[in-house]
Design an enzyme around this catalytic site. Sequence first.
Site, mmCIF file in Angstrom:
data_model
loop_
_atom_site.group_PDB
_atom_site.id
_atom_site.type_symbol
_atom_site.label_atom_id
_atom_site.label_comp_id
_atom_site.label_asym_id
_atom_site.label_seq_id
_atom_site.Cartn_x
_atom_site.Cartn_y
_atom_site.Cartn_z
ATOM 1 N N TYR A 143 -3.642 10.135 28.428
ATOM 2 C CA TYR A 143 -2.462 10.953 28.139
ATOM 3 C C TYR A 143 -2.844 12.371 27.730
ATOM 4 O O TYR A 143 -2.058 13.299 27.897
ATOM 5 C CB TYR A 143 -1.650 10.333 26.988
ATOM 6 C CG TYR A 143 -0.734 9.203 27.382
ATOM 7 C CD1 TYR A 143 -1.211 8.083 28.043
ATOM 8 C CD2 TYR A 143 0.613 9.239 27.056
ATOM 9 C CE1 TYR A 143 -0.376 7.045 28.381
ATOM 10 C CE2 TYR A 143 1.467 8.203 27.376
ATOM 11 C CZ TYR A 143 0.959 7.106 28.042
ATOM 12 O OH TYR A 143 1.788 6.076 28.369
ATOM 13 N N LYS A 194 -11.371 -1.760 30.380
ATOM 14 C CA LYS A 194 -11.722 -1.943 31.795
ATOM 15 C C LYS A 194 -13.193 -1.552 31.936
ATOM 16 O O LYS A 194 -13.581 -0.686 32.724
ATOM 17 C CB LYS A 194 -10.791 -1.078 32.664
ATOM 18 C CG LYS A 194 -10.895 -1.316 34.148
ATOM 19 C CD LYS A 194 -10.273 -2.612 34.641
ATOM 20 C CE LYS A 194 -10.544 -2.797 36.116
ATOM 21 N NZ LYS A 194 -10.166 -4.128 36.623
ATOM 22 N N ASP A 226 -6.731 -6.203 33.327
ATOM 23 C CA ASP A 226 -5.994 -6.959 34.353
ATOM 24 C C ASP A 226 -5.865 -8.427 33.946
ATOM 25 O O ASP A 226 -4.793 -9.030 34.011
ATOM 26 C CB ASP A 226 -6.644 -6.796 35.750
ATOM 27 C CG ASP A 226 -8.167 -6.893 35.750
ATOM 28 O OD1 ASP A 226 -8.766 -7.019 34.667
ATOM 29 O OD2 ASP A 226 -8.762 -6.865 36.843
ATOM 30 N N ASP A 250 0.466 1.026 26.416
ATOM 31 C CA ASP A 250 1.831 1.300 26.875
ATOM 32 C C ASP A 250 2.293 0.174 27.794
ATOM 33 O O ASP A 250 3.388 -0.381 27.630
ATOM 34 C CB ASP A 250 1.842 2.644 27.621
ATOM 35 C CG ASP A 250 3.225 3.004 28.130
ATOM 36 O OD1 ASP A 250 4.197 2.830 27.378
ATOM 37 O OD2 ASP A 250 3.332 3.451 29.292
ATOM 38 N N ASP A 254 5.028 -3.286 26.887
ATOM 39 C CA ASP A 254 6.272 -3.580 27.623
ATOM 40 C C ASP A 254 6.225 -5.014 28.168
ATOM 41 O O ASP A 254 7.240 -5.722 28.157
ATOM 42 C CB ASP A 254 6.476 -2.607 28.794
ATOM 43 C CG ASP A 254 7.396 -1.428 28.433
ATOM 44 O OD1 ASP A 254 7.331 -0.960 27.281
ATOM 45 O OD2 ASP A 254 8.175 -0.986 29.305
HETATM 46 C C1 LIG Z 1 8.072 8.121 27.145
HETATM 47 C C2 LIG Z 1 6.586 7.920 27.159
HETATM 48 C C3 LIG Z 1 5.900 9.229 26.900
HETATM 49 C C4 LIG Z 1 6.121 6.860 26.151
HETATM 50 C C5 LIG Z 1 4.639 6.586 26.326
HETATM 51 O O1 LIG Z 1 4.160 6.447 27.463
HETATM 52 O O2 LIG Z 1 3.948 6.503 25.315
HETATM 53 C C6 LIG Z 1 6.839 5.527 26.206
HETATM 54 O O3 LIG Z 1 6.642 4.843 27.411
HETATM 55 C C7 LIG Z 1 6.422 4.663 25.036
HETATM 56 O O4 LIG Z 1 5.992 3.531 25.272
HETATM 57 O O5 LIG Z 1 6.569 5.099 23.883
HETATM 58 MG MG LIG Z 2 6.199 2.784 27.142
#
Ligand SMILES: CC(C)[C@H](C(=O)O)[C@@H](O)C(=O)O
Ligand SMILES: [Mg+2]
Length: 367
Positions: A143, A194, A226, A250, A254
């Site tokens: 990032y 990785k 992975d 990230d 999710d």
């Molecule tokens: C919106 C984006 C910059 C952010 C990230 O990638 O960190 C989001 O996906 C998160 O998980 O907080």
């Molecule tokens: Mg995110």
Amino acid sequence: MSQHYRITLLPGDGIGPEIMAVTVQLLQQIAPSFDLSFDLSEALIGGAAIDATGTPLPEETLEQCRRSDAVLLASIGGYKWDTLPRHQRPETGLLGLRAGLDLFANLRPATILPQLIDASSLKREIVEGVDIMVVRELTGGIYFGQPKGLFETETGIKRGVNTMAYTESEIDRIAKVAFDTAGKRGGKLCSVDKANVLEVSQLWRDRVTALASEYPDVELSHLYVDNAAMQLVRSPKQFDTIVTGNLFGDILSDAAAMLTGSIGMLPSASLGASGPGVFEPVHGSAPDIAGQDKANPLAQVLSAAMMLRYAFNCVDAATAIEQAVQTVLDRGYRTGDIMSEGCQLVGCQQMGEVLLQAIVDLNSSET
Ligand SMILES: CC(C)[C@H](C(=O)O)[C@@H](O)C(=O)O
Ligand SMILES: [Mg+2]
Ligand SMILES: NC(=O)c1ccc[n+]([C@@H]2O[C@H](COP(=O)([O-])OP(=O)(O)OC[C@H]3O[C@@H](n4cnc5c(N)ncnc54)[C@H](O)[C@@H]3O)[C@@H](O)[C@H]2O)c1
């Protein structure tokens, strides 16, 4: 004497203002019962800040956050701003906030509440009892690594570049947070990288391994990312605490969200070595449902509970909020994302109202 805290509220975009409104009402309602008083003041970030000031993170917002005891953020982003140049986008504002406050440690708990086992897309025996803490490095990695940008070769071909880089000290500080976190939880830490392909990941693995001797009570393991993604869905109960870099964290958080029923359930705390932390749901601004009173406010509400616990050490108030969440779920209230048969479908606002009622009922059952 009551404890007084200054909180900057960043409602942001999309469903952000809707879920923030519910959370603010709840904070105001619980404050007197725990002898707390909050000075709540809003500031602009993301698309809302772009529209008002032309920039996604105005200097005043960052300054106000720095002067606060904690920052409660909802979500940023939306279709409207997706075509702006990178430095003007809402996401750049969020990254600027994290970097500006040096919030290198992002704690993302994924816990399945018993009431939501049916809402999970996985089988009961796979998800029942899942309790994972993802410790995501938040201010480094791909990032932020240099060089980055859109370049052009001598022959005029465009080349997009990002760099995944970590220094030893960046790895050490997040690893220490993760070992400490694992030590206070189930005593197991899985580092995800990785290293079979990436130099940066080999350094990550070497540093995490070197630090393990300082934490004899924590059992360390390593997985390639992975495989980790596959194991999270196949057999999530093998995980206690996971530590990983910015991008892998990230994605994996999710994925972990879906073990709990919905990304609308996942809170997070972004912390630095000192100074105010930012407490924010894992999900985004959900532009597909924004303005329709359909958002699940519980990730935001649980982020406020994390703020009470981590930033203010108000464990009782945090627990009260968490109990209120359990109570409304016990009573069968569900937003669309966690709906199951026999439950009552509610909107974001009504979920707020039943949470307030749950707090009233909890208070009266204690007196
Ligand atoms: C919106 C984006 C910059 C952010 C990230 O990638 O960190 C989001 O996906 C998160 O998980 O907080
Ligand atoms: Mg995110
Ligand atoms: N921390 C943040 O502010 C943050 C995090 C992730 C994404 N984003 C931004 O949000 C925008 C949308 O991104 P996206 O669509 O990839 O991810 P998203 O998390 O906003 O939405 C993904 C899906 O989950 C649903 N969802 C998310 N939160 C929900 C909630 N509380 N209740 C019910 N359903 C919910 C959405 O409706 C959508 O179907 C983008 O601009 C992205 O950059 C911001």
